[in-house]
Design a protein around this motif. Structure first.
Motif, PDB file in Angstrom:
ATOM      1  N   GLU A  69       0.817  -1.203   0.000  1.00 21.82           N
ATOM      2  CA  GLU A  69       0.000   0.000   0.000  1.00 21.82           C
ATOM      3  C   GLU A  69       0.855   1.258   0.000  1.00 21.82           C
ATOM      4  OE1 GLU A  69      -2.404   0.396   3.527  1.00 21.82           O
ATOM      5  OE2 GLU A  69      -0.881  -0.540   4.753  1.00 21.82           O
ATOM      6  N   PHE A  70       0.258   2.328  -0.423  1.00 25.44           N
ATOM      7  CA  PHE A  70       0.889   3.644  -0.468  1.00 25.44           C
ATOM      8  C   PHE A  70       1.190   4.132   0.940  1.00 25.44           C
ATOM      9  CE2 PHE A  70       0.345   8.326  -0.586  1.00 25.44           C
ATOM     10  CZ  PHE A  70       1.341   8.636  -1.505  1.00 25.44           C
ATOM     11  N   TYR A  75      -0.694  -9.491   0.786  1.00 27.91           N
ATOM     12  CA  TYR A  75      -1.967  -8.848   0.471  1.00 27.91           C
ATOM     13  C   TYR A  75      -2.753  -8.676   1.759  1.00 27.91           C
ATOM     14  CZ  TYR A  75      -0.548 -10.483  -4.076  1.00 27.91           C
ATOM     15  OH  TYR A  75       0.178 -10.729  -5.213  1.00 27.91           O
ATOM     16  N   GLY A  76      -3.553  -7.640   1.818  1.00 33.30           N
ATOM     17  CA  GLY A  76      -4.335  -7.425   3.015  1.00 33.30           C
ATOM     18  C   GLY A  76      -5.489  -6.483   2.762  1.00 33.30           C
ATOM     19  N   CYS A  77      -6.279  -6.301   3.807  1.00 38.96           N
ATOM     20  CA  CYS A  77      -7.413  -5.376   3.763  1.00 38.96           C
ATOM     21  C   CYS A  77      -6.891  -3.994   4.117  1.00 38.96           C
ATOM     22  CB  CYS A  77      -8.485  -5.798   4.760  1.00 38.96           C
ATOM     23  SG  CYS A  77      -9.129  -7.431   4.459  1.00 38.96           S
ATOM     24  N   THR A  78      -6.568  -3.215   3.133  1.00 49.20           N
ATOM     25  CA  THR A  78      -6.047  -1.876   3.389  1.00 49.20           C
ATOM     26  C   THR A  78      -7.170  -0.865   3.524  1.00 49.20           C
ATOM     27  OG1 THR A  78      -5.908  -1.257   1.067  1.00 49.20           O
ATOM     28  CG2 THR A  78      -3.999  -2.395   2.029  1.00 49.20           C
ATOM     29  N   GLY A  79      -8.304  -1.153   2.892  1.00 53.98           N
ATOM     30  CA  GLY A  79      -9.411  -0.205   2.921  1.00 53.98           C
ATOM     31  C   GLY A  79      -9.067   1.099   2.227  1.00 53.98           C
ATOM     32  N   TYR A  80      -7.978   1.067   1.451  1.00 57.99           N
ATOM     33  CA  TYR A  80      -7.523   2.292   0.786  1.00 57.99           C
ATOM     34  C   TYR A  80      -7.432   3.439   1.789  1.00 57.99           C
ATOM     35  CZ  TYR A  80      -8.470  -0.326  -3.483  1.00 57.99           C
ATOM     36  OH  TYR A  80      -8.472  -1.277  -4.477  1.00 57.99           O
ATOM     37  N   GLY A 103      -5.551   4.911  -3.188  1.00 62.37           N
ATOM     38  CA  GLY A 103      -6.097   3.781  -3.935  1.00 62.37           C
ATOM     39  C   GLY A 103      -5.098   3.129  -4.860  1.00 62.37           C
ATOM     40  N   PRO A 104      -5.600   2.337  -5.812  1.00 68.24           N
ATOM     41  CA  PRO A 104      -4.743   1.564  -6.707  1.00 68.24           C
ATOM     42  C   PRO A 104      -3.862   2.420  -7.619  1.00 68.24           C
ATOM     43  CG  PRO A 104      -7.042   1.407  -7.379  1.00 68.24           C
ATOM     44  CD  PRO A 104      -7.014   2.113  -6.071  1.00 68.24           C
ATOM     45  N   LEU A 150      -2.777  -2.364  -3.051  1.00 70.45           N
ATOM     46  CA  LEU A 150      -3.549  -3.556  -3.405  1.00 70.45           C
ATOM     47  C   LEU A 150      -4.468  -3.873  -2.244  1.00 70.45           C
ATOM     48  CD1 LEU A 150      -0.720  -5.810  -4.890  1.00 70.45           C
ATOM     49  CD2 LEU A 150      -2.326  -4.349  -6.130  1.00 70.45           C
ATOM     50  N   ASN A 151      -5.750  -3.786  -2.442  1.00 70.51           N
ATOM     51  CA  ASN A 151      -6.712  -4.044  -1.387  1.00 70.51           C
ATOM     52  C   ASN A 151      -7.468  -5.326  -1.685  1.00 70.51           C
ATOM     53  OD1 ASN A 151      -8.322  -3.219   0.998  1.00 70.51           O
ATOM     54  ND2 ASN A 151      -9.968  -3.194  -0.497  1.00 70.51           N
TER      55      ASN A 151
END
Length: 87
Positions: free
Chosen positions: A29-30, A65-70, A74-75, A80-81
């Protein structure tokens, strides 16, 4: 030991010793313009590299990979959510 480098006999021995399996997990993630999107995983990977030689364990392949919920972005910035119900 790293699971991907183990032979079947080594796996059987680890199971016989009841060695725990460590699964390195870190979201992609960002984190801002100053950090790579793999920061969460890089931190976990370094911790595992440092303790694995001292602990009787098996290190499984990483899960990045994971639940980032942005949460931050975002992408379009590399996040990667994976939805919780899919994960």
């Amino acid at each position: 030991m790293y699971l991907l480098q183990m032979r079947p006999e080594q796996i059987k021995q680890a199971v016989g010793r009841n060695a725990p399996v460590i699964i390195p997990v870190g979201s992609v993630e960002f984190h801002g313009n100053h950090l790579p999107v793999g920061t969460d995983f890089f931190l976990v990977d370094e911790i595992v590299k440092r303790f694995e030689p001292h602990v009787d364990c098996v290190v499984a392949p990483p899960f990045v990979y994971g639940c980032t919920g942005y949460a931050v972005s975002g992408p379009e910035t590399g996040t990667l959510n994976v939805r919780l119900d899919s994960l």
